[in-house]
Motif scaffolding. Structure first.
Motif, mmCIF file in Angstrom:
data_model
loop_
_atom_site.group_PDB
_atom_site.id
_atom_site.type_symbol
_atom_site.label_atom_id
_atom_site.label_comp_id
_atom_site.label_asym_id
_atom_site.label_seq_id
_atom_site.Cartn_x
_atom_site.Cartn_y
_atom_site.Cartn_z
ATOM 1 N N ALA A 37 0.815 -1.217 0.000
ATOM 2 C CA ALA A 37 0.000 0.000 0.000
ATOM 3 C C ALA A 37 0.849 1.267 0.000
ATOM 4 O O ALA A 37 0.421 2.307 -0.510
ATOM 5 N N SER A 38 2.045 1.189 0.540
ATOM 6 C CA SER A 38 2.930 2.357 0.586
ATOM 7 C C SER A 38 3.386 2.785 -0.802
ATOM 8 O O SER A 38 3.888 3.902 -0.985
ATOM 9 N N GLU A 39 3.188 1.909 -1.801
ATOM 10 C CA GLU A 39 3.607 2.217 -3.176
ATOM 11 C C GLU A 39 2.483 2.865 -3.997
ATOM 12 O O GLU A 39 2.669 3.144 -5.184
ATOM 13 N N ALA A 40 1.344 3.095 -3.385
ATOM 14 C CA ALA A 40 0.179 3.611 -4.114
ATOM 15 C C ALA A 40 0.484 4.926 -4.814
ATOM 16 O O ALA A 40 1.178 5.798 -4.271
ATOM 17 N N ILE A 41 -0.052 5.040 -6.023
ATOM 18 C CA ILE A 41 0.168 6.243 -6.834
ATOM 19 C C ILE A 41 -1.108 7.068 -6.864
ATOM 20 O O ILE A 41 -2.190 6.562 -7.183
ATOM 21 N N GLU A 42 -0.987 8.334 -6.523
ATOM 22 C CA GLU A 42 -2.140 9.234 -6.511
ATOM 23 C C GLU A 42 -2.675 9.398 -7.927
ATOM 24 O O GLU A 42 -1.927 9.487 -8.893
ATOM 25 N N GLY A 43 -3.996 9.415 -8.051
ATOM 26 C CA GLY A 43 -4.618 9.553 -9.355
ATOM 27 C C GLY A 43 -4.789 8.230 -10.088
ATOM 28 O O GLY A 43 -5.249 8.203 -11.232
ATOM 29 N N LYS A 44 -4.410 7.121 -9.431
ATOM 30 C CA LYS A 44 -4.528 5.799 -10.028
ATOM 31 C C LYS A 44 -5.447 4.898 -9.192
ATOM 32 O O LYS A 44 -5.642 5.124 -7.999
ATOM 33 N N PHE A 45 -5.972 3.874 -9.832
ATOM 34 C CA PHE A 45 -6.747 2.841 -9.159
ATOM 35 C C PHE A 45 -5.765 1.730 -8.804
ATOM 36 O O PHE A 45 -5.417 0.892 -9.620
ATOM 37 N N ASN A 46 -5.274 1.755 -7.573
ATOM 38 C CA ASN A 46 -4.198 0.873 -7.149
ATOM 39 C C ASN A 46 -4.730 -0.471 -6.653
ATOM 40 O O ASN A 46 -5.724 -0.516 -5.923
ATOM 41 N N VAL A 47 -4.064 -1.541 -7.035
ATOM 42 C CA VAL A 47 -4.422 -2.884 -6.563
ATOM 43 C C VAL A 47 -3.180 -3.543 -5.966
ATOM 44 O O VAL A 47 -2.182 -3.756 -6.667
ATOM 45 N N VAL A 48 -3.252 -3.837 -4.664
ATOM 46 C CA VAL A 48 -2.160 -4.546 -3.993
ATOM 47 C C VAL A 48 -2.293 -6.034 -4.297
ATOM 48 O O VAL A 48 -3.358 -6.628 -4.096
ATOM 49 N N ASN A 49 -1.226 -6.649 -4.754
ATOM 50 C CA ASN A 49 -1.240 -8.082 -5.036
ATOM 51 C C ASN A 49 -1.057 -8.859 -3.731
ATOM 52 O O ASN A 49 0.066 -9.106 -3.288
ATOM 53 N N VAL A 50 -2.177 -9.221 -3.133
ATOM 54 C CA VAL A 50 -2.156 -9.933 -1.848
ATOM 55 C C VAL A 50 -1.826 -11.409 -2.075
ATOM 56 O O VAL A 50 -1.218 -12.057 -1.232
ATOM 57 N N TRP A 51 -2.237 -11.957 -3.208
ATOM 58 C CA TRP A 51 -1.946 -13.358 -3.544
ATOM 59 C C TRP A 51 -1.600 -13.447 -5.027
ATOM 60 O O TRP A 51 -1.845 -12.520 -5.808
ATOM 61 N N LYS A 52 -1.032 -14.597 -5.420
ATOM 62 C CA LYS A 52 -0.646 -14.819 -6.816
ATOM 63 C C LYS A 52 -1.468 -15.912 -7.473
ATOM 64 O O LYS A 52 -1.313 -16.178 -8.667
ATOM 65 N N ASN A 53 -2.334 -16.532 -6.700
ATOM 66 C CA ASN A 53 -3.132 -17.658 -7.215
ATOM 67 C C ASN A 53 -4.038 -17.240 -8.367
ATOM 68 O O ASN A 53 -4.545 -16.117 -8.398
#
Length: 347
Positions: free
Chosen positions: A66-82
């Motif tokens: 979440a610390s990598e979130a970019i303002e003005g974007k719809f950010n999705v954290v990859n919680v899993w790889k399945n």
């Protein structure tokens, strides 16, 4: 210097429900990105599948934290790889674990302050049950995770309803309601109205436990023995509490308009009139916690999941409510630390 947008963390909810649809539709409107920076805890491939399925024009920005979130974007954290197979509208305990993983990751980010507030999409309360999640809903899980007291507080522009008991079987309600519980819930709702909604002197109505508030003991004695004496004590302490009112006529007569909030004795007594009056624009807010959490006022809606028929208004309202409450709480904290500023005086 430009102020940073408020970071809104979002848990995906049940993957076979309408959560993905209402999230994507909310942020398909780019104006929402001016109010906040959304951070969805899920998986970019999964969100891309949903985007294609619902034909929603939302640009996905994949991140690992979440610390990598970019303002003005719809950010999705990859919680899993399945790679997951979605069967809309179906109960799936395997997918229930991923709904929990999303919630767990979002809650961790909330505690770490890498997101400012949390908006939760609906979970399926049976499917999500596991060794790690043994709760009747989000509210109880977050109360434990954030080590705080909680109050289920349904809010809309014209009506706010708190609950003495939330996910408690009706048969157990009378045993659960005590003077201690009534006092605690009043304290939580009073503080929330002041800190989160800028109500300086809250005026609060209580609904009776029994039909007609017991009719002087004819229809149950809990109102006479527990609720009425407790409210009298609270009034003597200076609280503006009124009632108990007979629940059957309270909303029909629009008596609720005379109060800043209403406290119902149990779940359906409060939520049926709230959803009747506010469905689609209401928000479920967990008051009393050290962090801000909101959600839409509906469930997974399996009957329409995947059909591109879900109305995202309540989720959008939940996002707006989270932003407003976060800002109000920040302001309240500043004022209470420096009360002279509130009076317009200089130190």
């Amino acid at each position: 210097m430009k102020k940073q947008n408020i970071k809104i963390g979002i848990s995906i909810g049940d993957l076979n429900g309408i959560g993905s649809e209402i999230i994507l539709k909310t942020f398909a409107d780019n104006r929402m990105l001016e109010f906040c920076t959304p951070i969805v805890f899920a998986n970019t491939k999964l969100m891309s599948f949903y985007k294609k399925h619902f034909d929603v024009n939302t640009n996905i920005q994949g991140i690992n934290d979440a610390s990598e979130a970019i303002e003005g974007k719809f950010n999705v954290v990859n919680v899993w790889k399945n790679h997951l197979k979605i069967n809309f509208g179906k109960e799936d305990t395997f997918l229930g674990d991923f709904a929990f993983q999303s919630l767990e990751a979002a809650t961790a980010a909330l505690k770490a302050n890498t997101i400012d507030a949390l908006v939760t999409a609906p979970i399926h309360k049976k499917v999500i049950q596991s060794e790690k999640f043994k709760f009747p809903g989000h509210t109880d899980y977050l109360a434990q995770a954030l080590e705080g007291e909680s109050l289920m507080f349904m809010i809309s522009e014209n009506l706010k309803v708190g609950l003495l008991t939330d996910h408690v079987p009706v048969k157990n309600v009378p045993q659960v309601i005590t003077e201690k519980l009534i006092t605690k819930k009043l304290q939580l709702i009073t503080h929330s109205l002041k800190a989160d909604f800028k109500v300086q002197r809250p005026k609060i109505a209580f609904l009776g436990i029994n039909p007609h508030s017991g009719d002087n003991g004819v229809i149950g004695d809990e109102d006479d023995k527990i609720l009425k004496p407790t409210l009298e004590k609270l009034r003597e302490q200076g609280h503006l509490v009124f009632g108990p009112y007979a629940a059957d006529s309270f909303f029909g007569t629009k008596n609720y308009e005379n109060f800043d909030a209403v406290i119902a004795a149990y779940h359906d007594q409060g939520l049926i009139p709230f959803k009747t009056l506010s469905f689609g624009s209401g928000v479920n807010y967990t008051a009393g916690l050290s962090r801000v959490r909101t959600s839409p006022d509906h469930g997974t809606a399996f009957e329409i999941a995947g059909k591109n028929e879900a109305n995202h208004q309540s989720f959008q309202e939940a996002v707006h409510a989270a932003i407003t409450i976060f800002k109000n709480r920040k302001e309240y904290q500043k004022l209470t630390k420096n009360p002279l500023k509130k009076q317009g005086k200089k130190l």
